[in-house]
Each structure stands twice: as structure tokens, then as C-alpha cells.
Write a protein that holds these residues in place. Structure first.
Motif, PDB file in Angstrom:
ATOM      1  N   PRO A 179      36.735  64.484  76.108  1.00 34.61           N
ATOM      2  CA  PRO A 179      36.341  63.204  76.708  1.00 34.61           C
ATOM      3  C   PRO A 179      36.037  63.294  78.204  1.00 34.61           C
ATOM      4  O   PRO A 179      35.078  62.666  78.677  1.00 34.61           O
ATOM      5  CB  PRO A 179      37.559  62.320  76.418  1.00 34.61           C
ATOM      6  CG  PRO A 179      38.072  62.830  75.110  1.00 34.61           C
ATOM      7  CD  PRO A 179      37.903  64.324  75.204  1.00 34.61           C
ATOM      8  N   ALA A 180      36.815  64.053  78.969  1.00 38.12           N
ATOM      9  CA  ALA A 180      36.562  64.161  80.409  1.00 38.12           C
ATOM     10  C   ALA A 180      35.181  64.746  80.685  1.00 38.12           C
ATOM     11  O   ALA A 180      34.514  64.373  81.661  1.00 38.12           O
ATOM     12  CB  ALA A 180      37.642  65.019  81.068  1.00 38.12           C
ATOM     13  N   MET A 181      34.723  65.636  79.832  1.00 35.26           N
ATOM     14  CA  MET A 181      33.399  66.229  79.990  1.00 35.26           C
ATOM     15  C   MET A 181      32.319  65.172  79.795  1.00 35.26           C
ATOM     16  O   MET A 181      31.338  65.111  80.543  1.00 35.26           O
ATOM     17  CB  MET A 181      33.229  67.361  78.972  1.00 35.26           C
ATOM     18  CG  MET A 181      31.989  68.198  79.145  1.00 35.26           C
ATOM     19  SD  MET A 181      31.939  69.514  77.897  1.00 35.26           S
ATOM     20  CE  MET A 181      30.662  68.862  76.830  1.00 35.26           C
ATOM     21  N   TYR A 182      32.503  64.334  78.795  1.00 33.54           N
ATOM     22  CA  TYR A 182      31.523  63.277  78.541  1.00 33.54           C
ATOM     23  C   TYR A 182      31.521  62.232  79.660  1.00 33.54           C
ATOM     24  O   TYR A 182      30.479  61.677  80.002  1.00 33.54           O
ATOM     25  CB  TYR A 182      31.790  62.618  77.186  1.00 33.54           C
ATOM     26  CG  TYR A 182      31.374  63.481  76.027  1.00 33.54           C
ATOM     27  CD1 TYR A 182      30.027  63.661  75.707  1.00 33.54           C
ATOM     28  CD2 TYR A 182      32.318  64.136  75.243  1.00 33.54           C
ATOM     29  CE1 TYR A 182      29.638  64.464  74.651  1.00 33.54           C
ATOM     30  CE2 TYR A 182      31.937  64.936  74.181  1.00 33.54           C
ATOM     31  CZ  TYR A 182      30.597  65.101  73.893  1.00 33.54           C
ATOM     32  OH  TYR A 182      30.212  65.904  72.843  1.00 33.54           O
TER      33      TYR A 182
ATOM     34  N   ALA B 137      33.710  64.883  70.126  1.00 33.42           N
ATOM     35  CA  ALA B 137      34.751  64.921  71.161  1.00 33.42           C
ATOM     36  C   ALA B 137      36.077  65.300  70.523  1.00 33.42           C
ATOM     37  O   ALA B 137      36.397  64.875  69.410  1.00 33.42           O
ATOM     38  CB  ALA B 137      34.873  63.571  71.853  1.00 33.42           C
ATOM     39  N   GLY B 138      36.846  66.094  71.229  1.00 36.08           N
ATOM     40  CA  GLY B 138      38.174  66.471  70.772  1.00 36.08           C
ATOM     41  C   GLY B 138      38.976  66.951  71.958  1.00 36.08           C
ATOM     42  O   GLY B 138      38.508  66.941  73.089  1.00 36.08           O
ATOM     43  N   GLY B 139      40.183  67.408  71.705  1.00 38.91           N
ATOM     44  CA  GLY B 139      41.001  67.988  72.761  1.00 38.91           C
ATOM     45  C   GLY B 139      41.931  67.022  73.454  1.00 38.91           C
ATOM     46  O   GLY B 139      42.953  67.421  73.989  1.00 38.91           O
ATOM     47  N   SER B 140      41.569  65.737  73.498  1.00 39.50           N
ATOM     48  CA  SER B 140      42.416  64.703  74.092  1.00 39.50           C
ATOM     49  C   SER B 140      41.928  63.357  73.574  1.00 39.50           C
ATOM     50  O   SER B 140      40.827  63.259  73.011  1.00 39.50           O
ATOM     51  CB  SER B 140      42.379  64.764  75.626  1.00 39.50           C
ATOM     52  OG  SER B 140      41.071  64.651  76.106  1.00 39.50           O
ATOM     53  N   PRO B 141      42.733  62.293  73.751  1.00 39.72           N
ATOM     54  CA  PRO B 141      42.358  60.995  73.176  1.00 39.72           C
ATOM     55  C   PRO B 141      41.021  60.474  73.697  1.00 39.72           C
ATOM     56  O   PRO B 141      40.698  60.595  74.879  1.00 39.72           O
ATOM     57  CB  PRO B 141      43.518  60.079  73.595  1.00 39.72           C
ATOM     58  CG  PRO B 141      44.675  60.999  73.791  1.00 39.72           C
ATOM     59  CD  PRO B 141      44.086  62.263  74.349  1.00 39.72           C
ATOM     60  N   LEU B 142      40.271  59.877  72.787  1.00 37.52           N
ATOM     61  CA  LEU B 142      38.983  59.267  73.115  1.00 37.52           C
ATOM     62  C   LEU B 142      39.170  57.757  73.169  1.00 37.52           C
ATOM     63  O   LEU B 142      39.627  57.153  72.205  1.00 37.52           O
ATOM     64  CB  LEU B 142      37.953  59.632  72.040  1.00 37.52           C
ATOM     65  CG  LEU B 142      36.579  58.975  72.133  1.00 37.52           C
ATOM     66  CD1 LEU B 142      35.846  59.429  73.391  1.00 37.52           C
ATOM     67  CD2 LEU B 142      35.751  59.303  70.893  1.00 37.52           C
ATOM     68  N   ASP B 143      38.818  57.161  74.311  1.00 39.14           N
ATOM     69  CA  ASP B 143      38.987  55.710  74.397  1.00 39.14           C
ATOM     70  C   ASP B 143      37.691  55.018  73.976  1.00 39.14           C
ATOM     71  O   ASP B 143      36.595  55.584  74.077  1.00 39.14           O
ATOM     72  CB  ASP B 143      39.431  55.284  75.796  1.00 39.14           C
ATOM     73  CG  ASP B 143      38.324  55.354  76.819  1.00 39.14           C
ATOM     74  OD1 ASP B 143      38.244  56.373  77.520  1.00 39.14           O
ATOM     75  OD2 ASP B 143      37.533  54.393  76.908  1.00 39.14           O
ATOM     76  N   PRO B 144      37.785  53.790  73.462  1.00 33.96           N
ATOM     77  CA  PRO B 144      36.610  53.115  72.895  1.00 33.96           C
ATOM     78  C   PRO B 144      35.503  52.843  73.897  1.00 33.96           C
ATOM     79  O   PRO B 144      34.324  52.850  73.535  1.00 33.96           O
ATOM     80  CB  PRO B 144      37.196  51.808  72.328  1.00 33.96           C
ATOM     81  CG  PRO B 144      38.519  51.631  72.991  1.00 33.96           C
ATOM     82  CD  PRO B 144      39.015  52.999  73.292  1.00 33.96           C
ATOM     83  N   THR B 145      35.844  52.612  75.167  1.00 40.63           N
ATOM     84  CA  THR B 145      34.814  52.336  76.168  1.00 40.63           C
ATOM     85  C   THR B 145      33.924  53.554  76.377  1.00 40.63           C
ATOM     86  O   THR B 145      32.693  53.447  76.400  1.00 40.63           O
ATOM     87  CB  THR B 145      35.458  51.916  77.492  1.00 40.63           C
ATOM     88  OG1 THR B 145      36.288  50.770  77.275  1.00 40.63           O
ATOM     89  CG2 THR B 145      34.398  51.582  78.528  1.00 40.63           C
TER      90      THR B 145
ATOM     91  N   VAL C 100      43.507  66.781  81.046  1.00 42.15           N
ATOM     92  CA  VAL C 100      44.338  66.423  82.195  1.00 42.15           C
ATOM     93  C   VAL C 100      45.736  67.015  82.032  1.00 42.15           C
ATOM     94  O   VAL C 100      46.353  66.931  80.963  1.00 42.15           O
ATOM     95  CB  VAL C 100      44.422  64.888  82.332  1.00 42.15           C
ATOM     96  CG1 VAL C 100      45.401  64.500  83.432  1.00 42.15           C
ATOM     97  CG2 VAL C 100      43.045  64.311  82.626  1.00 42.15           C
ATOM     98  N   LEU C 101      46.243  67.608  83.095  1.00 46.91           N
ATOM     99  CA  LEU C 101      47.569  68.221  83.083  1.00 46.91           C
ATOM    100  C   LEU C 101      48.617  67.165  83.414  1.00 46.91           C
ATOM    101  O   LEU C 101      48.992  66.951  84.563  1.00 46.91           O
ATOM    102  CB  LEU C 101      47.621  69.371  84.079  1.00 46.91           C
ATOM    103  CG  LEU C 101      46.655  70.531  83.780  1.00 46.91           C
ATOM    104  CD1 LEU C 101      46.700  71.560  84.895  1.00 46.91           C
ATOM    105  CD2 LEU C 101      46.979  71.174  82.440  1.00 46.91           C
ATOM    106  N   LYS C 102      49.097  66.505  82.375  1.00 45.00           N
ATOM    107  CA  LYS C 102      50.029  65.402  82.583  1.00 45.00           C
ATOM    108  C   LYS C 102      51.374  65.864  83.121  1.00 45.00           C
ATOM    109  O   LYS C 102      52.073  65.094  83.781  1.00 45.00           O
ATOM    110  CB  LYS C 102      50.215  64.620  81.272  1.00 45.00           C
ATOM    111  CG  LYS C 102      49.077  63.668  80.959  1.00 45.00           C
ATOM    112  CD  LYS C 102      49.477  62.702  79.863  1.00 45.00           C
ATOM    113  CE  LYS C 102      48.441  61.600  79.697  1.00 45.00           C
ATOM    114  NZ  LYS C 102      48.851  60.636  78.655  1.00 45.00           N
TER     115      LYS C 102
END
Length: 524
Positions: free
Chosen positions: A262-265, A288-296, A502-504
Motif C-alpha cells: 500500500p505505501a508504494m501505491y 496490493a499485499g504486505g500490509s493492510p489496505l485501507d478503502p480510501t 512501516v516499522l511499527k
């Protein structure tokens, strides 16, 4: 296991290295891998693998040895992975952008027989090579590499004739503290995902896939690299992500498939808005994968690119894919889709009992994609695996009657605020829906009496003005009071792994270390 899955497993080759050999025999002159304007046909890739085998043998690499490849995406890296596979050595792909301490910890933990550095494409790999005293060499096809010293203390691991048991890759999971954790993935683990991934994306030799996700990460290795090449499609490898370079590749390179995080997009949208038309491309599949995708973000990407942004879910320990949406059944929500064929799921409570359909619980997974275990960590392996071959993902999920899976959050990321459960992904979705927010990350901060506060880190859209008071009011209209952040911290750039994730862990530590005055008033 059902008959279809058994048939698929029976059709898989025994080793990763069988992929280039098969396509070199079937379509020797078709494009296989391209990088920086240079295209390798399948015949040339097979020759490069032969050269890699000769190089590794000359370096005294034996079956069962670990070969650490420090670098960034390039054709030479791909050839070396296949070469190690043919020799029954384990490839340990390490992103050169990791810190010296992280690289050294992985080298020490895996006990690599040799380290090879892809210095031609990565200044960071060159820096690690210089630190380790590696010697430069120029190979006819593989190009310039640096070769680390022989580790005479390395003991080879047992070798199995079965691809289901023989480890192909040792993948170290992203972490910010503590010792590294190496996931042992077998040839069958990776080939199963390669085969299923290529089928679900409906890949064919006519496809051209953009390979910017790091091959050092399991997503880039199994789904992108191996999935693409398994289908005989061409892989365009790129060492580092740059939004404008991706737009140029969509325009000029005939890219048909794009996989990212998602961060890439989010970065791609900033570069593409008002300056790009999907009519100019052959793009047919976005994922998209790797981390949560938000609807916006999903909606915005689909509007700009004129394609459904498919979604999926996985983890290193499952090679990685567990579920994904289907090309033939696009979704408007952010479900990660049903389980991929051959994978079983359970959603359980704290006692390991199945929860009623539609309710959240901990997600367990079983199938041919589940890791062999953590290298040299039997206790950690036992803590993650459950009786019957089930892998405890540590994620909280729910499943709809149609089988669609929704990831609610991670068990370890759950924030308990005044007795209420807060899942960061829900707060992040609300934050990301604000037009001035590019991306966000939400963590918990421990306060008095064991309670927790919600702390949000936001990265603003550079084209807009972000007002924190207005953002708090915006959230108050969309979230219950206990879910609203006690503090919002503006960051110009989130700390992220090479994948864009993101490194939480770093953010959580930062939130915990903030002085009381900063905590009270919020900060930038």
C-alpha cells in the motif's frame, strides 16, 4: 488435502532450479529477465545459472551450506538463487539497505559458508562488502560481484532428495530489536506458492511483470519472482522503487502486472495524479499485499489506474500467500479474499476453539505453504506451530459466509484502552480517509495503572495542508471516543523497511519515549 491440491503438488518440480531449465528447453529465445535495458532470454538465464553454479562450486559451497546474497534486485541475484538451489545450498537473501548491525547479525545467525554482494547495482552492498573485506570479481554474465571469505566453521545442514523437506531459502523477517528470526522455506513451499500465484493472476508468457518488491523479502521472492518465472512470463527487475520510474515503465516497457505494498501505491498516486493516463499502457492486473489496505487508497488507485486493486494476505512463515481476491471476482471492500486453493483456515478463540462464523478470532493456517520452522529456534517454532500442522499467524481475522477473509489486526498490536479493545487498522483506515493524510500508523503507549493510550503517526499529503485540530474533529465524527488518538504526531516520512512496510516497532518505542509535555499537547 483434496484431489486438486494433490494433483498440483504432484506436478511441481523438485527444485527451484528446474524453472529456468524447463523454459530454456521450451522457449529458449523468449524474454525471461530484464534489468536496466538488458534482456536475458531463457537460454541466457540458464547459462547465467550455470555460471552461478560454477562460481559457487569454485567457492567451496557444498550441499546444505548457507549462501548469503547481500544486494538489491538484479538479474545476477536471480541467477545465484537458482544456482544455490541446484546445489542444494540454502540462499539467504539480505537486503543491502539493512544496517551494518542487522546484516552482521544475520550473517552470524545463519553461519553462511560464503557471502556474495551485488555491488554493481547497490552502493549499500558495496559498503557492506568493503566492511567485510570481500574481494571484487567480474563475471561474464553475472557482472561485478564481491565475494566474502570462506567460513571454515560452517557446518552443512542435512540434504533431502524431497523438495518438500529440502530447504531452499532462509528468509529473515523484518525486525527492529532482538536477534534475527530465520524462516526455513522448502522448495515445495515456494514452488507451491509460485504455481498458485501464477494461476490466480492468470499469468502467461505474454505477461511482463514489474519486479520492484525486494527479492530479499518473501513477497518479492515467491509471489513476484518465482510466480512470474514459473509461468514463463518476463520479469522486469528494478533495484529500488521510484514512482516516476514506475510510471515510465508502465508507459514504455509494456508492463502488464504490478504487485506492491500500500505505501508504494500511495507514493505512486502522488506522482500519477493529473499526469498519467491508463490508456497508454498494457496494464491488466494490480495487486496490493504486505500490509493492510485501507478503502480510501483502494478507491483512489482504482480511479486513477482504471483497474481493480486486488488485495491479499500472507506472512513469511506461509511462503507468504494465505488468501487473495480473485481476478474474476473483484471486490469493492478491503477483504483479502478467500483462502488460496489448497489452504485450510481456522479462526479460534484464546483456548483454540473455533469461533462462530463472522466473529473475530486468531487465524490459524495449514497447507503446503507452511514453513519448515525457524532456523536454530526449536522453542520459537514450537510456540508458533499448533498440533496437526497448524500455523498460528498471530493475526486477528473474521470470515464472511462467502469465505472472504478480513484482517482485523495483529494480536500483538491490540491496544487495550480503559478496558476497550482498539485495533490499529480501524483507526488507520479513518485517518487515511482524510484527504490531507497520505498514510498513517497507530500504536499503543503504556500509561499509568497498565492502561494504554492510542498514538497516531501521520504522513501528510505534500499537496495539502494538514490541520491537527481539524483532523481530531474529523476522527471524532467517525470513531468511538476510546478509539480516537490521544496524540497525533506528524512525520514527513515514516520509518519503513525496504518493502515499504512501516516499522511499527520503532514508532511504538518513539511513542513510549516521548516526554510528558509532548504527550500532552501533541507534536510534529
Amino acid at each position: 488435502m483434496d484431489a486438486t491440491t494433490n494433483a498440483l503438488l504432484a506436478s511441481l518440480p523438485q527444485r527451484l532450479s528446474d524453472i529456468p531449465a524447463r523454459w530454456a528447453a521450451q522457449a529458449p529465445e523468449a524474454p525471461a529477465v530484464s534489468q536496466g535495458g538488458v534482456v536475458w532470454s531463457w537460454r541466457e538465464l540458464a547459462r547465467a545459472v550455470d555460471d552461478g553454479v560454477a562460481l559457487l562450486q569454485g567457492l567451496a559451497v557444498r550441499p546444505g551450506d548457507r549462501v548469503m546474497i547481500v544486494g538489491e534486485n538484479c538479474a545476477a541475484q536471480i541467477a545465484l538463487i537458482f544456482a544455490a538451489a541446484r546445489l542444494d545450498a540454502w540462499s539467504v537473501n539480505v537486503n543491502a539497505r539493512l544496517s551494518p548491525g542487522e546484516v552482521d547479525a544475520i550473517r552470524e545467525h545463519c553461519g553462511a559458508r560464503r557471502a556474495i554482494y551485488t555491488v554493481a547495482v547497490s552502493p549499500d552492498a558495496a559498503a557492506h562488502a568493503d566492511r567485510h573485506g570481500a574481494e571484487r570479481t567480474a563475471q561474464p554474465l553475472l557482472g561485478e560481484l564481491a565475494l566474502g571469505a570462506l567460513n571454515t566453521a560452517c557446518e552443512p545442514e542435512p540434504v533431502s532428495a524431497s523438495g518438500a523437506e529440502q530447504v531452499a531459502a532462509l528468509v529473515y523477517t523484518t525486525g527492529t530489536t532482538g536477534h534475527p528470526k530465520g524462516v526455513m522455506l522448502t522448495h515445495r513451499n515456494l514452488l507451491f506458492i509460485a504455481a498458485v500465484s501464477s494461476r490466480l493472476r492468470q499469468l502467461s508468457p505474454a505477461d511482463r511483470v514489474y519486479g520492484v518488491l525486494p527479492i530479499s523479502h518473501v513477497y518479492g521472492l515467491a509471489s513476484v519472482m518465482l510466480g512470474t518465472l514459473y509461468a514463463g512470463a518476463a520479469l522486469h527487475v528494478v533495484p529500488r522503487y521510484a514512482p516516476q520510474a514506475l510510471i515510465d515503465a508502465l508507459d514504455r516497457e509494456g508492463v502488464t502486472v504490478l504487485q506492491g505494498v500500500p505505501a508504494m501505491y500511495a507514493r505512486l498516486l502522488e506522482a500519477a495524479r493529473g499526469a498519467w493516463s491508463p490508456a497508454r499502457t498494457r496494464l491488466r492486473f494490480l495487486y496490493a499485499g504486505g500490509s493492510p489496505l485501507d478503502p480510501t487508497l483502494k478507491a483512489e488507485v482504482e480511479q486513477v489506474f482504471g483497474q481493480t486493486l486486488h488485495n491479499g494476505y500472507g506472512m513469511t512463515e506461509s511462503s507468504p500467500t494465505i488468501s487473495q481476491t480473485r481476478v474474476e471476482s473483484p471486490r469493492r471492500d478491503t477483504s483479502v479474499g478467500p483462502a488460496i486453493p489448497g489452504i485450510e483456515l481456522r479462526i479460534v478463540d484464546g483456548e483454540g476453539a473455533d469461533v462462530p462464523e463472522g466473529l473475530p478470532g486468531e487465524l490459524w493456517v495449514r497447507g503446503p505453504n507452511v514453513m519448515k520452522g525457524y532456523y536454530r529456534e526449536p522453542a520459537l517454532t514450537a510456540d508458533t506451530m499448533r498440533p496437526g500442522g497448524w500455523l498460528n499467524t498471530g493475526d486477528v481475522a473474521r470470515r464472511d459466509p462467502d469465505g472472504a477473509l478480513f484482517i482485523v489486526g495483529r494480536t500483538k498490536e491490540l491496544i487495550i484502552r480503559s478496558g476497550f479493545n482498539v485495533y490499529p487498522v480501524e483507526v488507520e483506515a479513518a485517518l487515511n480517509s482524510h484527504p490531507a493524510v497520505s498514510q498513517s500508523a497507530v500504536v499503543g503507549r503504556t500509561v499509568a495503572d497498565g492502561n494504554e493510550e492510542v498514538v497516531a503517526f501521520v504522513e501528510p499529503d505534500p499537496s495539502r495542508t494538514l490541520d491537527l485540530d481539524e483532523l481530531q474533529r474529523y476522527l471524532a465524527e467517525r470513531l468511538s471516543p476510546y478509539k480516537c488518538p490521544s496524540q497525533i504526531v506528524v512525520m514527513q516520512a515514516m520509518p519503513a523497511a525496504a518493502t515499504g512496510k512501516v516499522l511499527k516497532g520503532l514508532l511504538k518505542q518513539q511513542a513510549q519515549d516521548m516526554p510528558p509535555s509532548s504527550q500532552a499537547k501533541g507534536g510534529k
